[in-house]
Design an enzyme around this catalytic site. Structure first.
Site, PDB file in Angstrom:
ATOM      1  CB  SER A 141      -0.793  -0.383   1.190  1.00 62.08           C
ATOM      2  OG  SER A 141      -1.605   1.130   1.532  1.00 62.08           O
ATOM      3  CE1 TYR A 154      -3.869  -1.884   5.109  1.00 64.97           C
ATOM      4  CE2 TYR A 154      -3.048   0.060   4.739  1.00 64.97           C
ATOM      5  CZ  TYR A 154      -3.492  -1.834   4.311  1.00 64.97           C
ATOM      6  OH  TYR A 154      -3.913  -1.353   2.884  1.00 64.97           O
TER       7      TYR A 154
HETATM    8  P1  NAP Z   1     -11.397  -6.280   0.561  1.00 63.64           P
HETATM    9  O1  NAP Z   1     -12.442  -5.763  -0.602  1.00 63.64           O
HETATM   10  O2  NAP Z   1     -12.036  -6.088   2.154  1.00 63.64           O
HETATM   11  O3  NAP Z   1     -10.938  -7.578  -0.063  1.00 63.64           O
HETATM   12  C1  NAP Z   1     -10.061  -8.657   1.164  1.00 63.64           C
HETATM   13  C2  NAP Z   1     -10.321  -9.882   0.279  1.00 63.64           C
HETATM   14  O4  NAP Z   1      -9.543 -10.424   2.038  1.00 63.64           O
HETATM   15  C3  NAP Z   1     -11.815 -10.388   1.397  1.00 63.64           C
HETATM   16  O5  NAP Z   1     -12.847 -11.482   1.075  1.00 63.64           O
HETATM   17  C4  NAP Z   1     -11.718 -10.653   2.400  1.00 63.64           C
HETATM   18  O6  NAP Z   1     -12.884 -11.620   3.716  1.00 63.64           O
HETATM   19  C5  NAP Z   1     -10.439 -11.556   2.569  1.00 63.64           C
HETATM   20  N1  NAP Z   1      -9.170 -11.822   3.920  1.00 63.64           N
HETATM   21  C6  NAP Z   1      -9.632 -11.301   4.981  1.00 63.64           C
HETATM   22  N2  NAP Z   1      -9.402 -11.452   5.978  1.00 63.64           N
HETATM   23  C7  NAP Z   1      -8.515 -13.093   5.637  1.00 63.64           C
HETATM   24  C8  NAP Z   1      -8.086 -13.631   6.063  1.00 63.64           C
HETATM   25  N3  NAP Z   1      -7.592 -14.165   7.516  1.00 63.64           N
HETATM   26  N4  NAP Z   1      -7.956 -14.753   5.187  1.00 63.64           N
HETATM   27  C9  NAP Z   1      -8.723 -14.753   3.611  1.00 63.64           C
HETATM   28  N5  NAP Z   1      -8.857 -13.853   3.232  1.00 63.64           N
HETATM   29  C10 NAP Z   1      -8.745 -12.591   3.833  1.00 63.64           C
HETATM   30  O7  NAP Z   1     -10.317  -5.375   0.297  1.00 63.64           O
HETATM   31  P2  NAP Z   1      -9.231  -5.237  -1.423  1.00 63.64           P
HETATM   32  O8  NAP Z   1      -9.332  -3.174  -0.875  1.00 63.64           O
HETATM   33  O9  NAP Z   1      -9.617  -5.696  -2.211  1.00 63.64           O
HETATM   34  O10 NAP Z   1      -7.973  -4.853  -0.671  1.00 63.64           O
HETATM   35  C11 NAP Z   1      -6.289  -5.575  -1.307  1.00 63.64           C
HETATM   36  C12 NAP Z   1      -5.456  -5.842  -0.339  1.00 63.64           C
HETATM   37  O11 NAP Z   1      -4.972  -4.210  -1.701  1.00 63.64           O
HETATM   38  C13 NAP Z   1      -5.219  -5.375   0.790  1.00 63.64           C
HETATM   39  O12 NAP Z   1      -3.534  -6.124   0.912  1.00 63.64           O
HETATM   40  C14 NAP Z   1      -5.026  -3.931   0.687  1.00 63.64           C
HETATM   41  O13 NAP Z   1      -4.452  -3.770   1.782  1.00 63.64           O
HETATM   42  C15 NAP Z   1      -4.447  -3.733  -0.004  1.00 63.64           C
HETATM   43  N6  NAP Z   1      -5.135  -1.969  -0.820  1.00 63.64           N
HETATM   44  C16 NAP Z   1      -6.104  -1.652  -1.037  1.00 63.64           C
HETATM   45  C17 NAP Z   1      -5.988  -0.243  -1.296  1.00 63.64           C
HETATM   46  C18 NAP Z   1      -7.759   0.167  -1.328  1.00 63.64           C
HETATM   47  O14 NAP Z   1      -8.113   1.299  -1.528  1.00 63.64           O
HETATM   48  N7  NAP Z   1      -8.426  -0.989  -1.600  1.00 63.64           N
HETATM   49  C19 NAP Z   1      -5.404  -0.476  -0.362  1.00 63.64           C
HETATM   50  C20 NAP Z   1      -3.912  -0.012  -0.620  1.00 63.64           C
HETATM   51  C21 NAP Z   1      -3.535  -1.456  -0.431  1.00 63.64           C
HETATM   52  P3  NAP Z   1     -14.056 -10.456   4.117  1.00 63.64           P
HETATM   53  O15 NAP Z   1     -14.214  -9.863   3.842  1.00 63.64           O
HETATM   54  O16 NAP Z   1     -14.811 -11.849   4.927  1.00 63.64           O
HETATM   55  O17 NAP Z   1     -12.942 -10.286   5.542  1.00 63.64           O
END
Ligand code: NAP
Length: 248
Positions: A141, A154
């Site tokens: 991130s 985080y």
């Molecule tokens: P998201 O929409 O919350 O999706 C994350 C997925 O991971 C969900 O299906 C979640 O399941 C699953 N998950 C959570 N805990 C887990 C565990 N212990 N074991 C296996 N699966 C698990 O998140 P996202 O926004 O797509 O983010 C994806 C990645 O990108 C993350 O690493 C995040 O830090 C990074 N990121 C995102 C952004 C952004 O703006 N979106 C920016 C920078 C970095 P549940 O829904 O059941 O928890």
């Protein structure tokens, strides 16, 4: 880019960025393993992939649990006999004042976002090295580089991912395994239409990011022949971390 018959494991692929990454590889004819704690969302992702002519499996995996990670890669070997690409995407974002954050909450975020990246990469590498090698992409991130208040746990996990990326790239290079990292900025995984003008305009690119912006970078980093990018962190944030902010 040819991903035909490649086996791609994506953690956290039941929703958001991971779901888009999984679908993107499937559309490039890869065989995709959707590894996630959320079974319902995972089955939905798989249905979308199969309906579009792609192939894959869902594997329930809580990346906080070392035993789940071992079972995941055991299943992948049983099903496909190989792993070519691993995308370490699963992660949680929880904000809390450093004065209030409980040690159990700290540990949970570290285990979900950071320890999992090491454990999944090690299991995948054990399989990749028995074949022709492979490619690993870790999703960090821009919060590894800059902060808002209350984001200590985080930010620490994401900074840790950057360091882990170059450390593992060095250790695994003799086994022909590339390790890179992507640092997304604001990637909207909800209703993009509900974003305001001000949300878009604060980016140099004039828009908030979309999951496909990250998926495309994963395809680039793992495409056959693109092996000269190694141990690197690619920031994909519409220019936000390049923007100097002074209040005049
Ligand atoms: P998201 O929409 O919350 O999706 C994350 C997925 O991971 C969900 O299906 C979640 O399941 C699953 N998950 C959570 N805990 C887990 C565990 N212990 N074991 C296996 N699966 C698990 O998140 P996202 O926004 O797509 O983010 C994806 C990645 O990108 C993350 O690493 C995040 O830090 C990074 N990121 C995102 C952004 C952004 O703006 N979106 C920016 C920078 C970095 P549940 O829904 O059941 O928890």
């Amino acid at each position: 880019m040819s991903f035909s018959k490649k086996v791609v494991v994506v953690t956290g692929a039941s929703a958001g960025i991971g779901q888009c990454i999984a679908i993107s590889y499937a559309m490039e004819k890869a065989r995709v393993v959707i590894a996630d704690i959320d079974e319902k969302g995972g089955q939905k992702t798989l249905k979308t992939i199969v309906a579009a002519g792609g192939s894959g499996i869902f594997a329930r995996c809580d990346v906080r649990e070392p035993a789940d990670i071992e079972s995941l890669f055991g299943l992948v070997v049983k099903e496909y006999g190989r792993v070519d690409i691993l995308i370490n995407n699963a992660g949680v974002s929880r904000w809390c004042s450093p004065y209030d954050l409980k040690v159990e909450e700290w540990d949970d975020i570290i285990n979900t976002n950071l320890r999992s990246v090491f454990l999944c990469s090690r299991e995948a590498a054990r399989i990749m090295k028995e074949g022709i090698g492979g490619s690993i992409v870790n999703i960090a991130s821009t919060r590894a580089l800059m902060s808002e208040p209350g984001t200590e746990a985080y930010a620490a996990t994401k900074g840790g991912i950057l360091a882990l990326t170059h450390a593992m790239a060095v250790s695994l290079s003799e086994d022909n395994i590339q390790v890179n990292c992507i640092s997304p900025g604001w990637i909207e995984t909800g209703d993009y239409k509900r974003l305001r003008d001000v949300d878009h305009k604060q980016h140099l690119s004039g828009r908030v990011g979309k999951p496909v912006d990250i998926a495309r970078a994963c395809l680039y980093l793992t495409a056959p022949g693109n092996d000269f990018v190694n141990g690197e962190n690619i920031v994909i944030d519409g220019g936000m971390t390049r923007k100097m902010i002074y209040h005049h």
